[in-house]
Design a protein around this motif. Structure first.
Motif: not given
Length: 255
Positions: A79, A103, A171, A207, A231
């Motif tokens: 994050k 996040t 998110s 993520d 990520d």
């Protein structure tokens, strides 16, 4: 491994699959079956799982949303990398929208103390930014969910409609490489739809675990999302499929 950490990993597993078995978890974590049974009993007491013969299944409470205090301590490296990848885009004078995701809370912690305005439905972000004199913080108001620490409902939606965001950071519960992003409840999906409609540029911060979950209520299609930030553990096939749509810029953040 501390019991709380192990139990969080068990919950993450249940978010991705229909059930877990005591014997499998015992082998995976290298602990006795009695230890796993105690973990499942504690999770059952909290209403997040239901015990079955030899294992456990997720309850509706787990599928709706994990408590914010749990989510805020998970995958912090990922994050933080995602937040660092976008914080440099933000310019003084901008009006930002931030949702109540963990996040976005990490991003809020990284925001510089400069002349920006942040509109948010997150109680945690309000607290984080409250000590920065140059940041104007506007709370949406609404009904506070103590599990998610998010304000939702018609009051929150009405407040959001009064603004135009230069950038919106949200998110999601899950990502569908074909359809877009979604949430666990209709209420959260409606709120994020309002935020997206008010934004000039929409950033989705996700993520790798978001790719393991099929969203129940759609928030936005890829046409509505300007930038997806993931990520380095995000599944390559899914990321490539989104890139091939040619509607959304994809940034892969390195830890």
């Amino acid at each position: 491994m501390m019991p709380a950490h192990r139990q969080n990993l068990i919950l993450e597993r249940l978010e991705r699959q229909s059930m877990v078995r005591v014997a499998d978890l015992s082998r995976e974590f290298g602990v006795t079956t009695e230890t796993i049974r105690r973990d499942l009993e504690q999770l059952s007491d909290g209403g997040l799982v239901s015990r079955t013969h030899g294992g456990a299944v997720a309850t509706e409470a787990l599928h709706h949303d994990r408590p914010f205090r749990d989510r805020s301590t998970q995958r912090l490296d990922e994050k933080s990398a995602i937040a660092r990848a976008v914080v440099e885009d933000i310019k003084p004078g901008e009006i930002l929208g931030l949702d109540a995701s963990s996040t976005s809370t990490v991003l809020a912690d990284l925001l510089p103390d400069v002349a920006i305005t942040v509109v948010t439905n997150s109680a945690a972000i309000i607290q984080t930014l409250g000590s920065r004199p140059n940041v104007t913080v506007i709370a949406t108001g609404g009904v506070l969910d103590p599990q998610t620490m998010a304000f939702t409902g018609t009051i929150a939606e009405s407040t959001i409609r009064r603004f135009t965001f230069d950038r919106l950071f949200i998110s999601c519960r899950g990502i569908d490489p074909n359809r877009g992003v979604g949430e666990a409840s209709d209420e959260l999906a409606r709120l994020k739809q309002c935020m997206i409609e008010a934004a000039s540029a929409v950033y989705v911060l996700a993520d790798h675990t978001k790719f393991d979950r099929r969203p129940a209520f759609q928030c936005a299609t890829w046409v509505e999302i300007n930038t997806l930030v993931v990520d380095s553990k995000a599944p390559k096939a899914a990321v490539d499929a989104i890139k091939q749509l040619n509607t959304t810029r994809v940034i892969t953040a390195s830890s």
